[in-house]
Design an enzyme around this catalytic site. Structure first.
Site, mmCIF file in Angstrom:
data_model
loop_
_atom_site.group_PDB
_atom_site.id
_atom_site.type_symbol
_atom_site.label_atom_id
_atom_site.label_comp_id
_atom_site.label_asym_id
_atom_site.label_seq_id
_atom_site.Cartn_x
_atom_site.Cartn_y
_atom_site.Cartn_z
ATOM 1 N N HIS A 120 24.950 43.828 38.629
ATOM 2 C CA HIS A 120 24.611 42.954 37.499
ATOM 3 C C HIS A 120 23.127 42.590 37.499
ATOM 4 C CE1 HIS A 120 28.564 41.913 35.738
ATOM 5 N NE2 HIS A 120 27.805 41.466 34.765
ATOM 6 N N MET A 129 34.726 45.428 25.744
ATOM 7 C CA MET A 129 35.808 46.053 26.507
ATOM 8 C C MET A 129 36.864 46.691 25.601
ATOM 9 S SD MET A 129 34.504 45.595 29.350
ATOM 10 C CE MET A 129 35.763 46.188 30.474
ATOM 11 N N HIS A 179 26.755 50.490 31.272
ATOM 12 C CA HIS A 179 27.927 50.841 32.091
ATOM 13 C C HIS A 179 27.566 50.663 33.567
ATOM 14 C CE1 HIS A 179 31.725 52.862 32.946
ATOM 15 N NE2 HIS A 179 31.079 53.527 33.891
ATOM 16 N N SER A 210 26.407 37.857 30.309
ATOM 17 C CA SER A 210 25.134 37.736 31.041
ATOM 18 C C SER A 210 24.127 38.789 30.582
ATOM 19 C CB SER A 210 25.355 37.802 32.553
ATOM 20 O OG SER A 210 25.773 39.084 32.951
ATOM 21 N N ASN A 211 24.594 39.962 30.181
ATOM 22 C CA ASN A 211 23.647 40.966 29.679
ATOM 23 C C ASN A 211 23.098 40.583 28.308
ATOM 24 O OD1 ASN A 211 23.330 43.430 31.508
ATOM 25 N ND2 ASN A 211 25.527 43.018 31.604
ATOM 26 N N ASP A 216 31.670 57.080 27.535
ATOM 27 C CA ASP A 216 30.627 56.954 28.574
ATOM 28 C C ASP A 216 29.913 58.274 28.848
ATOM 29 O OD1 ASP A 216 31.237 54.237 28.877
ATOM 30 O OD2 ASP A 216 32.754 54.645 30.400
ATOM 31 N N ASN A 233 25.141 51.420 24.980
ATOM 32 C CA ASN A 233 26.147 50.821 25.856
ATOM 33 C C ASN A 233 25.566 50.695 27.257
ATOM 34 O OD1 ASN A 233 28.829 49.949 26.647
ATOM 35 N ND2 ASN A 233 29.057 51.923 27.659
HETATM 36 C C1 GRF Z 1 28.638 44.796 32.700
HETATM 37 O O1 GRF Z 1 28.836 45.089 34.051
HETATM 38 C C2 GRF Z 1 28.527 46.044 31.876
HETATM 39 O O2 GRF Z 1 28.010 47.124 32.594
HETATM 40 C C3 GRF Z 1 29.958 46.329 31.527
HETATM 41 O O3 GRF Z 1 30.534 45.066 31.304
HETATM 42 C C4 GRF Z 1 29.842 44.104 32.097
HETATM 43 C C5 GRF Z 1 29.462 42.967 31.196
HETATM 44 O O4 GRF Z 1 28.965 41.870 31.918
HETATM 45 N N1 GRF Z 1 30.047 47.214 30.382
HETATM 46 P P1 GRF Z 1 28.408 40.591 31.144
HETATM 47 O O5 GRF Z 1 29.532 40.125 30.207
HETATM 48 O O6 GRF Z 1 27.184 40.997 30.392
HETATM 49 O O7 GRF Z 1 28.120 39.577 32.208
#
Ligand code: GRF
Length: 224
Positions: A203, A122, A141, A45-46, A177, A139
């Site tokens: 999110h 991850m 977080h 989603s990001n 981090d 990154n």
């Molecule tokens: C996010 O909460 C980010 O902070 C963390 O992993 C998550 C990724 O979410 N590092 P998405 O895959 O972008 O929905």
């Protein structure tokens, strides 16, 4: 005691915590668009938030390549729908972290990216990747760093009983981090929150914060 126990206060609190509003960088369009690589492991989603901001003109960049380590993850489906080039670099093919990172570096360099965003990657990254994109590896977080580094930051925040959490975009350094912070957004933790509800609220702020932080970093790079 929870910071925001009255439900009628929640919206105002949310707004107050997010001040000042995120601004666009009006100098950006005079530069060529930033060639951006993205790394993701899951939902993506990001990654899509970056694409949306580019489409909306609030982030002056081009998504050149998405790399995922999990074939069939949500980020791949998003890249296909958005017609953004993507590649699987499955970490299971490497037993040595540095060799996986070397492959990431080779692949991003072949695509001539200017910077790389870890948007839900991850895996722990090594100096091989960090030094290849020195000060150009970002990154996101899901906590207000330096609190709650590492895995399950949202669970850590709930367990600690904090009243305010949030999200952070930072440059990646060798310590997990702990690199220089570019931007943060605060999110209230409600007394009714569970992991899913807090994750959902964080999110939403990540999707605002990440494009803003990338634009901010890009404008610093172009100013030398
Ligand atoms: C996010 O909460 C980010 O902070 C963390 O992993 C998550 C990724 O979410 N590092 P998405 O895959 O972008 O929905």
């Amino acid at each position: 005691m929870p910071a925001f126990s009255d439900p009628s206060d929640h919206q105002a609190a949310d707004q107050a915590l997010l001040q000042p509003p995120l601004q666009n960088d009006s100098s950006a369009p005079s530069q060529p668009p930033l060639r951006l690589g993205v790394m993701a492991s899951g939902n993506g989603s990001n990654f899509e938030a970056l694409a949306t901001a580019i489409e909306a003109g609030t982030l002056h960049a081009e998504l050149v390549l998405l790399i995922v380590n999990n074939p069939g993850c949500g980020a791949v489906a998003r890249a296909e729908r958005l017609q953004i080039p993507h590649k699987v670099v499955d970490h299971r093919r490497w037993t040595i972290r540095e060799e996986l990172d070397q492959e990431l570096v080779r692949t991003f360099q072949a695509a001539s990216v200017d910077a790389v965003v870890m948007a839900g990657w991850m895996r722990i990254v090594t100096p091989v990747l960090i030094h290849a994109f020195a000060d150009r590896l970002l990154n996101i977080h899901p906590s207000l760093l330096p609190s709650f580094r590492g895995l399950d930051a949202i669970g850590q925040a709930l367990k600690a009983g904090v009243c305010i959490s949030g999200c952070t975009v930072h440059l990646v350094s060798e310590e997990l981090d702990a690199g220089p912070i570019l931007a943060q957004a605060a999110v209230p933790v409600l007394d009714t929150d569970d992991h899913a509800s807090l994750a959902e609220r964080i999110h939403r702020q990540e999707h605002r914060l990440l494009p803003h932080a990338v634009q901010l970093a890009a404008s610093r790079w172009t100013q030398g």
